[in-house]
Write a protein that holds these residues in place. Structure first.
Motif, PDB file in Angstrom:
ATOM      1  N   HIS B 413       0.833  -1.186   0.000  1.00  0.00           N
ATOM      2  CA  HIS B 413       0.000   0.000   0.000  1.00  0.00           C
ATOM      3  C   HIS B 413       0.879   1.252   0.000  1.00  0.00           C
ATOM      4  O   HIS B 413       1.734   1.404   0.859  1.00  0.00           O
ATOM      5  CB  HIS B 413      -0.891  -0.039   1.241  1.00  0.00           C
ATOM      6  CG  HIS B 413      -1.816   1.117   1.349  1.00  0.00           C
ATOM      7  ND1 HIS B 413      -2.980   1.183   0.628  1.00  0.00           N
ATOM      8  CD2 HIS B 413      -1.757   2.249   2.071  1.00  0.00           C
ATOM      9  CE1 HIS B 413      -3.593   2.310   0.915  1.00  0.00           C
ATOM     10  NE2 HIS B 413      -2.871   2.981   1.774  1.00  0.00           N
ATOM     11  N   LYS B 475      -7.000  -4.325  -8.438  1.00  0.00           N
ATOM     12  CA  LYS B 475      -6.929  -3.935  -7.026  1.00  0.00           C
ATOM     13  C   LYS B 475      -5.485  -3.894  -6.547  1.00  0.00           C
ATOM     14  O   LYS B 475      -5.135  -3.114  -5.665  1.00  0.00           O
ATOM     15  CB  LYS B 475      -7.806  -4.833  -6.164  1.00  0.00           C
ATOM     16  CG  LYS B 475      -7.346  -6.240  -6.021  1.00  0.00           C
ATOM     17  CD  LYS B 475      -8.330  -7.056  -5.191  1.00  0.00           C
ATOM     18  CE  LYS B 475      -7.734  -8.436  -4.992  1.00  0.00           C
ATOM     19  NZ  LYS B 475      -8.533  -9.335  -4.223  1.00  0.00           N
ATOM     20  N   GLY B 478      -4.211  -0.597  -7.628  1.00  0.00           N
ATOM     21  CA  GLY B 478      -4.757   0.421  -6.738  1.00  0.00           C
ATOM     22  C   GLY B 478      -3.907   0.566  -5.489  1.00  0.00           C
ATOM     23  O   GLY B 478      -3.574   1.675  -5.069  1.00  0.00           O
ATOM     24  N   ALA B 482      -1.726   4.291  -4.329  1.00  0.00           N
ATOM     25  CA  ALA B 482      -2.227   5.122  -3.243  1.00  0.00           C
ATOM     26  C   ALA B 482      -1.104   6.015  -2.722  1.00  0.00           C
ATOM     27  O   ALA B 482      -0.005   5.541  -2.467  1.00  0.00           O
ATOM     28  CB  ALA B 482      -2.778   4.247  -2.130  1.00  0.00           C
ATOM     29  N   VAL B 483      -1.396   7.289  -2.604  1.00  0.00           N
ATOM     30  CA  VAL B 483      -0.369   8.216  -2.136  1.00  0.00           C
ATOM     31  C   VAL B 483      -0.523   8.399  -0.637  1.00  0.00           C
ATOM     32  O   VAL B 483      -1.516   8.931  -0.159  1.00  0.00           O
ATOM     33  CB  VAL B 483      -0.511   9.574  -2.844  1.00  0.00           C
ATOM     34  CG1 VAL B 483       0.544  10.541  -2.318  1.00  0.00           C
ATOM     35  CG2 VAL B 483      -0.392   9.408  -4.332  1.00  0.00           C
ATOM     36  N   ILE B 484       0.454   7.905   0.122  1.00  0.00           N
ATOM     37  CA  ILE B 484       0.357   8.006   1.571  1.00  0.00           C
ATOM     38  C   ILE B 484       1.295   9.085   2.070  1.00  0.00           C
ATOM     39  O   ILE B 484       1.928   9.769   1.284  1.00  0.00           O
ATOM     40  CB  ILE B 484       0.689   6.648   2.232  1.00  0.00           C
ATOM     41  CG1 ILE B 484       2.050   6.155   1.755  1.00  0.00           C
ATOM     42  CG2 ILE B 484      -0.372   5.628   1.901  1.00  0.00           C
ATOM     43  CD1 ILE B 484       2.540   4.956   2.493  1.00  0.00           C
ATOM     44  N   LEU B 569     -12.907  12.499   6.283  1.00  0.00           N
ATOM     45  CA  LEU B 569     -13.102  11.412   7.241  1.00  0.00           C
ATOM     46  C   LEU B 569     -14.400  11.604   8.005  1.00  0.00           C
ATOM     47  O   LEU B 569     -14.482  11.306   9.194  1.00  0.00           O
ATOM     48  CB  LEU B 569     -11.930  11.334   8.209  1.00  0.00           C
ATOM     49  CG  LEU B 569     -10.651  10.731   7.657  1.00  0.00           C
ATOM     50  CD1 LEU B 569      -9.560  10.774   8.706  1.00  0.00           C
ATOM     51  CD2 LEU B 569     -10.871   9.303   7.215  1.00  0.00           C
ATOM     52  N   HIS B 578      -4.186  10.630   8.839  1.00  0.00           N
ATOM     53  CA  HIS B 578      -4.223   9.173   8.794  1.00  0.00           C
ATOM     54  C   HIS B 578      -4.826   8.598  10.056  1.00  0.00           C
ATOM     55  O   HIS B 578      -4.752   7.408  10.313  1.00  0.00           O
ATOM     56  CB  HIS B 578      -2.812   8.632   8.553  1.00  0.00           C
ATOM     57  CG  HIS B 578      -2.250   9.137   7.263  1.00  0.00           C
ATOM     58  ND1 HIS B 578      -2.541   8.550   6.071  1.00  0.00           N
ATOM     59  CD2 HIS B 578      -1.499  10.228   6.979  1.00  0.00           C
ATOM     60  CE1 HIS B 578      -1.956   9.234   5.098  1.00  0.00           C
ATOM     61  NE2 HIS B 578      -1.327  10.262   5.629  1.00  0.00           N
ATOM     62  N   TRP B 590      -6.348   4.698  10.778  1.00  0.00           N
ATOM     63  CA  TRP B 590      -7.290   3.897   9.974  1.00  0.00           C
ATOM     64  C   TRP B 590      -6.527   3.301   8.816  1.00  0.00           C
ATOM     65  O   TRP B 590      -5.513   3.812   8.379  1.00  0.00           O
ATOM     66  CB  TRP B 590      -8.435   4.764   9.465  1.00  0.00           C
ATOM     67  CG  TRP B 590      -8.002   5.867   8.546  1.00  0.00           C
ATOM     68  CD1 TRP B 590      -7.741   7.151   8.889  1.00  0.00           C
ATOM     69  CD2 TRP B 590      -7.769   5.763   7.148  1.00  0.00           C
ATOM     70  NE1 TRP B 590      -7.346   7.858   7.806  1.00  0.00           N
ATOM     71  CE2 TRP B 590      -7.356   7.046   6.715  1.00  0.00           C
ATOM     72  CE3 TRP B 590      -7.874   4.728   6.215  1.00  0.00           C
ATOM     73  CZ2 TRP B 590      -7.039   7.307   5.384  1.00  0.00           C
ATOM     74  CZ3 TRP B 590      -7.560   4.990   4.895  1.00  0.00           C
ATOM     75  CH2 TRP B 590      -7.146   6.280   4.490  1.00  0.00           C
ATOM     76  N   PHE B 592      -7.304   0.615   5.171  1.00  0.00           N
ATOM     77  CA  PHE B 592      -8.339  -0.020   4.365  1.00  0.00           C
ATOM     78  C   PHE B 592      -7.721  -1.156   3.570  1.00  0.00           C
ATOM     79  O   PHE B 592      -6.781  -0.936   2.812  1.00  0.00           O
ATOM     80  CB  PHE B 592      -8.954   1.015   3.419  1.00  0.00           C
ATOM     81  CG  PHE B 592     -10.011   0.460   2.536  1.00  0.00           C
ATOM     82  CD1 PHE B 592     -11.273   0.215   3.043  1.00  0.00           C
ATOM     83  CD2 PHE B 592      -9.759   0.164   1.217  1.00  0.00           C
ATOM     84  CE1 PHE B 592     -12.260  -0.316   2.245  1.00  0.00           C
ATOM     85  CE2 PHE B 592     -10.743  -0.361   0.410  1.00  0.00           C
ATOM     86  CZ  PHE B 592     -12.002  -0.605   0.926  1.00  0.00           C
ATOM     87  N   ASN B 593      -8.233  -2.339   3.779  1.00  0.00           N
ATOM     88  CA  ASN B 593      -7.721  -3.488   3.029  1.00  0.00           C
ATOM     89  C   ASN B 593      -8.586  -3.749   1.806  1.00  0.00           C
ATOM     90  O   ASN B 593      -9.759  -3.396   1.782  1.00  0.00           O
ATOM     91  CB  ASN B 593      -7.730  -4.744   3.890  1.00  0.00           C
ATOM     92  CG  ASN B 593      -6.519  -4.780   4.809  1.00  0.00           C
ATOM     93  OD1 ASN B 593      -5.685  -3.878   4.768  1.00  0.00           O
ATOM     94  ND2 ASN B 593      -6.441  -5.803   5.615  1.00  0.00           N
ATOM     95  N   ASN B 594      -7.984  -4.424   0.831  1.00  0.00           N
ATOM     96  CA  ASN B 594      -8.755  -4.802  -0.365  1.00  0.00           C
ATOM     97  C   ASN B 594      -9.740  -5.916  -0.062  1.00  0.00           C
ATOM     98  O   ASN B 594      -9.641  -6.590   0.957  1.00  0.00           O
ATOM     99  CB  ASN B 594      -7.795  -5.284  -1.447  1.00  0.00           C
ATOM    100  CG  ASN B 594      -7.393  -4.156  -2.354  1.00  0.00           C
ATOM    101  OD1 ASN B 594      -8.162  -3.218  -2.554  1.00  0.00           O
ATOM    102  ND2 ASN B 594      -6.205  -4.228  -2.901  1.00  0.00           N
ATOM    103  N   TYR B 595     -10.676  -6.080  -0.975  1.00  0.00           N
ATOM    104  CA  TYR B 595     -11.601  -7.203  -0.882  1.00  0.00           C
ATOM    105  C   TYR B 595     -10.910  -8.450  -1.407  1.00  0.00           C
ATOM    106  O   TYR B 595     -10.218  -8.403  -2.408  1.00  0.00           O
ATOM    107  CB  TYR B 595     -12.831  -6.956  -1.765  1.00  0.00           C
ATOM    108  CG  TYR B 595     -13.807  -5.940  -1.241  1.00  0.00           C
ATOM    109  CD1 TYR B 595     -13.576  -5.242  -0.072  1.00  0.00           C
ATOM    110  CD2 TYR B 595     -14.994  -5.700  -1.923  1.00  0.00           C
ATOM    111  CE1 TYR B 595     -14.481  -4.309   0.392  1.00  0.00           C
ATOM    112  CE2 TYR B 595     -15.905  -4.771  -1.470  1.00  0.00           C
ATOM    113  CZ  TYR B 595     -15.645  -4.077  -0.321  1.00  0.00           C
ATOM    114  OH  TYR B 595     -16.541  -3.162   0.122  1.00  0.00           O
TER     115      TYR B 595
END
Lengths: 292, 628
Positions: B413, B475, B478, B482-484, B569, B578, B590, B592-595
């Protein structure tokens, strides 16, 4: 030459037509809900206003992915109205959608990510039927090229007569592609809760305007696919296509959103039963006629 | 002729040298020089071959009248059998059936060979377009992987001090692999192919067991017995051909009456599917992941599994329009479907890659089983595109694992902030696997086009499998983009690995832009058909490639009036974007994991179901044609 005009027509007029359809959509929806509704031009006012607004952004990438989304939607429309390979149209359409998903992922916001994931689920649900439609056309007309199919349809070989099941299946997943209720999982035009703005949560101002315009192009492209089934007499084709869109609005207003599990299962079931059986029937007829 | 023997025999030199020299500097130079030589030799041979002009299908046979070569291969068989028995020497009693498999296949083959029952031949070696394509893939992709291996193994042993450093032997095995692969693709004699075939089995056994941990040894023996099963089928084909058909030449066999040679051809296809890790044999390839990553890259892209699909494509014209061919196609199709489905539920990067390999090989087998010129065209294209993109992805994941300590997709991620260049490479690789207009999609397009022409249930299989692949690749993409929040860069540790990574990335893009060149010069003469070579299609792909290549330029555009904000948020933001305000009034991170949709695509359930179906199909196939 006609195809060139069609391409130019698509690029120039599609946003206009898409915008008007969107305006009509809002009026009809309002009437169904017992409201009066905005003027038809409201969709354009909204987009113009969005362009005036501040360009809020989470990072410098996501607006850019959205531009790619728009470009590839237009590109796939050009392929379609230019009479090119139907499979490639679907593939280019998929690429566009992937860019939308990447834009949402890149924001790294929880609501956006959920929306992106759900958009992928919507693609997983709808993609097989779109490709099956192309294969269906191939089995009837011996070509994936829209121009060939269109000419044959004008010549009296009406696709809907051969592909009724495929048509119904396509109509089913069309609701998913339009992101209308009950399949408005990834995002929705109605801003009634955060989760359901999903994909578009982080997009504001000009970025949101881009999505809106892309959506108009998308609408025209998808309706173009519907039209292809009835491309015999243009006026009848247009009326039926608009009627299908009306049905989508009706479904939108009479159904509650469902869970993704049900969407995936039902869409695949529709694909297999409606599309699959239709193709099987075509196959058997071809076998019989070959044998006879 | 010279170049063929050169390509087959040359890799033995670095393999032997590497057994002697252990110092890192020597290894590096031996590898670099040998890889350059192999690459150039493959290219020179191709140029020589193509000089006769494009569009001409020519098969060159090179008769060898000396019986010496046959003795050599006979002796090689005996040595190989002894080596197999040797590696089985410490197996517990209940695994005694593994050496039994060795004896069961080698005893009759050697007996037939010694007693002179194997028919005579002089046409051992041949060259045609398919061999050329395979030679280029092995030469170029394989060499790039080998170069990468030098850097990888150094890091590997720094990370795992407990494993004794035998990286010279590891790389020697890679060169032995080249020897075997070149042997397989140039041989016309089926006994020769068998000899080289079993060497690849031995090589993968050595590679998988490299670390000698309990898991590695277990998986190595599992791979060994599964692959020996394929070897057994192959040995049966040799016996059958010798006793009933009176020939041992591949080309003669394929030209014979279909009904007469159906049994040996299906046996060879069985061996091919076994090597290509089709269900129910998928386990060996999945287990092979315990080995150092370059070996996975090698097994998955240019060697090993490609030998399996290669032999199936060779046999394809003979099974066309037969029930046997349809069963082969069905097994491939089911494998494609099942592997794509399981891929959705996996979060280990290497496992996703492995399942995607199995799936795509299934697609190739499906094409081979149908066996029309169109599907074979698509199959060869799939081999080419898959080899490049998959090698790139494995090397990418290997590098990421070494730099970040994890190959879990969820851990990737926000990789774009940590490793921008690696992310670009991974994105190219992933796009190459599923996104228009890149390679695999061009091939899938051709597959659909070809299958629609056949008019059967196969398009449905391809469509559903393809959609599921789309889901798990997208996914993954994706997660990468993601830019963290800013994190320290982690790319400094990558050295000579770039030398393998960048060329492969560039190759992935180039080969798509010039797929039509490959089509016209290499593939079309083989099968004489060009489904996607109409001018409009070439243009369409080129336009899309150009659009894709322009993408990175877009990042240079400076957008005016951008106002940076924090992600939304729901009003629960604390100062750090974050974190959100938890129920106890404390800030909590927080994520978020993929499905992974385990409910639908559970690995165990799907594998069990698929194994059952494919086993039944295989048993039917063997009973109907090979025992009946």
């Amino acid at each position: 030459m006609t195809s060139l005009w069609l391409i130019i027509g698509y690029v120039v007029l599609a946003p206009l037509i898409g915008g008007i359809i969107s305006g009509l959509d809002r009026i009809i929806t309002a009437r169904m809900q017992g409201r009066y509704g905005p003027p038809v031009r409201q969709a354009f006012f909204d987009v113009f206003k969005l362009f005036e607004k501040q360009n809020l952004t989470v990072n410098r990438f996501h607006g850019y992915y959205l531009v790619c989304f728009l470009i590839f939607i237009i590109f796939s429309g050009i392929l379609f109205f230019g009479g090119s390979d139907l499979l490639m149209v679907v593939f280019a359409f998929t690429v566009a959608d992937i860019f939308l998903v990447l834009a949402a992922y890149s924001t790294n916001s929880p609501y956006c990510s959920i929306g992106a994931e759900r958009e992928l689920l919507q693609m997983l649900a709808a993609e097989p039927m779109l490709l099956l439609t192309a294969v269906g056309f191939y089995m009837v007309f011996g070509s994936f090229h829209v121009s060939v199919i269109y000419r044959a349809a004008l010549g009296g070989k009406l696709p809907i007569l051969y592909l009724p099941g495929v048509f119904l299946g396509l109509t089913y997943v069309l609701t998913i592609k339009f992101r209308k209720s009950p399949f408005d999982l990834s995002t929705s035009h109605h801003a009634h809760q955060e989760l359901i703005k999903g994909l578009t949560t982080e997009f504001a101002g000009p970025s949101l305007a881009l999505i809106e315009i892309a959506h108009w192009y998308e609408t025209v492209l998808l309706l173009g696919m519907v039209y292809l089934f009835f491309a015999f007499v243009p006026i009848i084709g247009v009326i039926i296509t608009l009627f299908i869109y009306f049905v989508e609005i009706l479904i939108d207003n009479t159904n509650a959103r469902i869970k993704w599990q049900l969407m995936l299962e039902s869409a695949w079931l529709a694909t297999l039963v409606l599309g699959g059986l239709n193709l099987l029937a075509l196959y058997l007829f071809a076998m019989i006629s070959k044998g006879g | 002729m010279f170049w063929i023997f050169f390509l087959i025999l040359f890799p033995l030199i670095p393999a032997l040298l590497l057994l002697v020299f252990k110092n890192p500097g020597a290894i590096k130079w031996i590898v670099l020089v040998s890889c350059a030589v192999i690459c150039s030799a493959a290219i020179i041979m191709t140029v020589n071959y193509l000089q006769t002009g494009p569009g001409k299908q020519q098969v060159l046979y090179f008769p060898i009248s000396s019986p010496m070569v046959d003795y050599l291969v006979g002796i090689g068989d005996i040595i190989l059998a002894l080596v197999f028995l040797f590696v089985c020497r410490r197996l517990p009693f209940k695994k005694l059936w593994i050496p039994l498999l060795v004896i069961l296949q080698y005893a009759p083959v050697i007996y037939y060979d010694l007693s002179g029952r194997v028919p005579e031949t002089t046409q051992y070696i041949f060259l045609d377009n398919l061999s050329i394509i395979m030679a280029l893939i092995i030469g170029i992709v394989g060499s790039l992987i080998t170069v990468y291996t030098i850097g990888y193994m150094r890091h590997y042993h720094e990370e795992h001090p407990e494993i004794p450093d035998r990286s010279n032997k590891f790389i020697a095995t890679i060169f032995l692999f080249f020897f075997a692969m070149y042997g397989i693709i140039f041989s016309n004699s089926i006994t020769w192919i068998y000899f080289f075939w079993e060497i690849t089995t031995l090589c993968s056994f050595i590679m998988i067991g490299y670390s000698r941990t309990e898991e590695a040894v277990h998986n190595a023996y599992r791979a060994l017995w599964m692959l020996l099963l394929g070897g057994l089928a192959y040995a049966c084909a040799i016996i059958y051909l010798s006793s009933s058909c009176g020939t041992i030449e591949l080309n003669t066999m394929l030209g014979m009456n279909q009904a007469l040679v159906m049994a040996p051809i299906l046996l060879i296809c069985f061996a091919g599917m076994n090597k290509a890790a089709q269900f129910p044999f998928s386990k060996w390839l999945l287990g092979a992941m315990v080995a150092p990553t370059p070996s996975s890259a090698l097994l998955h892209s240019s060697t090993m599994v490609k030998a399996g699909v290669y032999i199936c494509i060779r046999c394809a014209p003979a099974v066309r329009n037969t029930l046997g061919g349809d069963i082969v196609a069905l097994i491939g199709g089911i494998t494609f479907l099942a592997a794509s489905a399981i891929g959705i539920s996996r979060r280990d990067g290497k496992q996703v890659l492995a399942y995607s390999t199995i799936g795509n090989l299934g697609l190739i087998i499906l094409c081979a089983g149908i066996g029309t010129p169109l599907t074979l065209w698509a199959a060869v294209m799939l081999i080419i595109f898959h080899a490049v993109a998959k090698a790139l992805l494995f090397l990418g994941v290997g590098t990421i694992e070494q730099q970040t300590g994890s190959r879990d997709i969820e851990e990737m991620h926000g990789l774009i902030t940590k490793m921008p260049r690696m992310t670009l490479i991974m994105l190219i690789g992933i796009a190459g696997m599923f996104l228009a207009p890149f390679g695999m999609l061009i091939a899938k397009w051709a597959v659909l086009e070809a299958l629609a022409k056949e008019g059967s249930i196969f398009p449905v299989i391809v469509i559903f499998g393809g959609s599921m692949m789309l889901f798990f690749w997208a996914k993954w993409m994706g997660q990468l983009v993601a830019v963290i929040r800013p994190e320290p860069r982690k790319e400094e540790g990558i050295g000579i690995e770039w030398l393998g990574l960048w060329p492969l990335a560039i190759l992935t893009v180039l080969i798509c832009a010039f797929y039509w060149v490959v089509g016209i010069y290499a593939v079309e003469p083989l099968f004489g058909t060009d489904p996607l070579l109409s001018l409009i299609n070439i243009w369409m792909v080129l336009v899309m490639i150009v659009m894709m290549l322009m993408l990175p330029l877009g990042f240079l555009i400076h957008w005016k009036h951008l106002v940076h904000v924090e992600p939304y948020l729901c009003g629960a933001n604390v100062k750090d974007p974050h974190m959100f305000m938890g129920a106890l009034g404390k800030g909590r991170y927080w994520w978020f994991n993929n499905y992974y949709l385990n409910k639908y695509f559970n690995e165990k359930k799907v594998t069990f179901l698929t194994n059952t179906i494919t086993t039944v199909l295989l048993v039917i196939m063997l009973f109907r044609w090979c025992l009946g």
